[in-house]
Scaffold this active site. Structure first.
Site, PDB file in Angstrom:
ATOM      1  N   ASP A  71      42.592  33.098  37.087  1.00  0.00           N
ATOM      2  CA  ASP A  71      41.243  33.640  37.250  1.00  0.00           C
ATOM      3  C   ASP A  71      40.981  34.237  38.629  1.00  0.00           C
ATOM      4  OD1 ASP A  71      40.050  33.259  34.732  1.00  0.00           O
ATOM      5  OD2 ASP A  71      39.668  31.139  35.140  1.00  0.00           O
ATOM      6  N   ARG A  96      40.249  26.191  38.950  1.00  0.00           N
ATOM      7  CA  ARG A  96      40.130  27.259  39.958  1.00  0.00           C
ATOM      8  C   ARG A  96      40.139  26.742  41.394  1.00  0.00           C
ATOM      9  NH1 ARG A  96      36.243  32.122  38.555  1.00  0.00           N
ATOM     10  NH2 ARG A  96      37.587  32.947  40.206  1.00  0.00           N
ATOM     11  N   ARG A 141      27.616  25.961  36.751  1.00  0.00           N
ATOM     12  CA  ARG A 141      28.709  25.868  37.716  1.00  0.00           C
ATOM     13  C   ARG A 141      28.222  25.372  39.090  1.00  0.00           C
ATOM     14  NH1 ARG A 141      33.318  28.671  36.440  1.00  0.00           N
ATOM     15  NH2 ARG A 141      33.644  28.689  34.206  1.00  0.00           N
ATOM     16  N   HIS A 170      27.287  32.054  34.940  1.00  0.00           N
ATOM     17  CA  HIS A 170      27.151  32.431  36.351  1.00  0.00           C
ATOM     18  C   HIS A 170      25.957  33.391  36.440  1.00  0.00           C
ATOM     19  CE1 HIS A 170      31.656  31.749  37.534  1.00  0.00           C
ATOM     20  NE2 HIS A 170      30.906  30.829  38.125  1.00  0.00           N
ATOM     21  N   CYS A 273      32.230  40.464  38.510  1.00  0.00           N
ATOM     22  CA  CYS A 273      33.070  39.279  38.753  1.00  0.00           C
ATOM     23  C   CYS A 273      34.348  39.653  39.493  1.00  0.00           C
ATOM     24  CB  CYS A 273      33.463  38.622  37.440  1.00  0.00           C
ATOM     25  SG  CYS A 273      32.095  38.038  36.467  1.00  0.00           S
TER      26      CYS A 273
END
Ligand code: ARG
Length: 283
Positions: A71, A96, A141, A170, A273
Site C-alpha cells: 500500500d 502498513r 483509522r 479516510h 491517496c
C-alpha cells in the site's frame, strides 16, 4: 453569472511507484484479496498521473517503493507536511506500519523537520489543510485523540469530523479541498467538495456552516471514490467517470483533468491517496 477565475498554484508532491502494489489482505471494504490485480496496469495508470502533474508544472518527488509494502503507493498516508514540518503517520492497521519509518526518513533527508506522532493518525488521508484550518477525519483509522496533537504541532485550528460509512474510511475518500487560498470571505468560505452522507450529523452541521459554498455530492449505490481527487487551485485531477462532480467543478470555474486510476481503486484509493503534498516553509 460567470464562473469565477481560478488560479493554479505551483505544488510539490510526493509519490511512490506501485511496483509492489497488490491486494493480499483486506483493511477497507474496497479490497478483495481474491480479486486479481494487475500491477503493470497500476504502474501505467500511476505513470499517467505523474506525467500529468509534471506537464502542468508541478514538482513531483519520489520515494522508493519497498517490497512487501503493498500500500506504499498511497503516499497521502505517509504524514502531513506544512511549513516545512513533517508530522509522521502512525497507522492503525498493522499491515502498513512498515511504511512509518521510510516516510519519516525520506522527510528528514529532504530537509523537513520531522515530528514523531504519539496518537494513531494516518497522515493526509485524514488530515486536510484548508486555508489555515486542518479538517481531521476520525471514526475508522485516525483516532480523535490525534487532533489536539496535530493542532499543537502545526499551531493551527483543527476541526474534527466523524466518518460513519466504512467505504469512506479516510477523510480524503469523502472530501476534496478545491481552493485552499484564503479568499475575500476568509477561510470559511474556501471551497471544498464533500459527500454529506459519509459524516455524522454534528459533522455535517459543521461543514454546512463553515463551507456554505461547497459542492455537495449525493450518496451513491455502490459507493464511489470520485471525491478522491486533487486540486491545484484551478486544475482538478479527477476520475474519468466522475461526471456529476466534473460538471459542478466547471460551473465554478475549475478545470477537471480526468485521470484513470481504476486499478488503484482495488486497494481502496485513487488520485488523492497516491499524492502527498509537500508544503515548504511559507515565506
Ligand atoms: N489500502 C490502503 C489502506 O486501506 C488504501 C489507502 C488509501 N489512502 C487514502 N489516503 N485514502 O490503507
Amino acid at each position: 453569472m460567470s464562473a469565477p477565475q481560478r488560479i493554479q498554484q505551483h505544488r510539490r508532491y510526493l509519490m511512490c511507484r506501485p511496483d509492489h502494489f497488490t491486494v493480499s489482505y483486506q483493511i477497507n471494504p474496497w479490497m478483495h484479496p481474491t480479486h486479481p490485480t494487475d500491477t503493470a496496469r497500476a504502474v501505467r495508470q500511476w505513470q499517467t498521473l505523474y506525467d500529468t502533474y509534471r506537464a502542468l508544472g508541478h514538482q513531483v518527488d519520489l520515494i522508493e517503493p519497498i517490497p512487501g509494502l503493498n500500500d506504499m503507493v498511497y503516499t497521502a498516508n505517509g504524514g502531513l507536511v506544512i511549513d516545512g514540518v513533517a508530522l509522521g503517520a502512525r497507522f492503525r492497521v498493522r499491515q502498513r506500519r512498515g511504511e512509518e519509518g521510510p516516510f519519516r526518513e525520506w522527510f528528514a533527508t529532504h530537509g523537513f523537520r520531522v515530528v514523531a506522532p504519539i496518537a494513531t493518525q494516518e497522515g493526509e488521508g485524514d488530515l486536510m489543510l484548508v486555508g489555515d484550518t486542518i479538517l481531521a477525519g476520525h471514526g475508522f483509522r485516525s483516532e480523535l485523540a490525534s487532533n489536539s496533537e496535530v493542532a499543537g504541532v502545526f499551531g493551527l485550528e483543527v476541526v474534527s469530523l466523524c466518518l460513519i460509512n466504512p467505504a469512506y474510511y479516510h477523510l480524503d475518500t469523502a472530501l476534496c479541498v478545491l481552493d485552499p487560498v484564503q479568499g475575500p470571505g476568509g477561510v470559511d468560505r474556501a471551497n471544498i467538495a464533500y459527500r454529506p452522507a459519509a459524516f455524522d450529523a454534528p459533522s455535517r452541521a459543521v461543514l454546512a456552516e463553515r463551507f456554505p459554498d461547497a459542492i455537495r455530492l449525493p450518496a451513491t449505490e455502490p459507493e464511489s471514490l470520485d471525491l478522491n481527487a486533487l486540486s491545484d487551485g484551478r486544475n482538478v485531477f479527477i476520475a474519468p467517470y466522475a461526471d456529476n462532480f466534473a460538471a459542478q467543478l466547471r460551473e465554478r470555474g475549475y478545470h477537471p483533468v480526468p485521470v484513470d486510476m481504476s486499478e488503484l481503486h482495488l486497494g481502496g484509493g485513487g488520485i488523492k491517496c497516491c499524492t502527498l503534498e509537500l508544503r515548504g516553509a511559507r515565506s
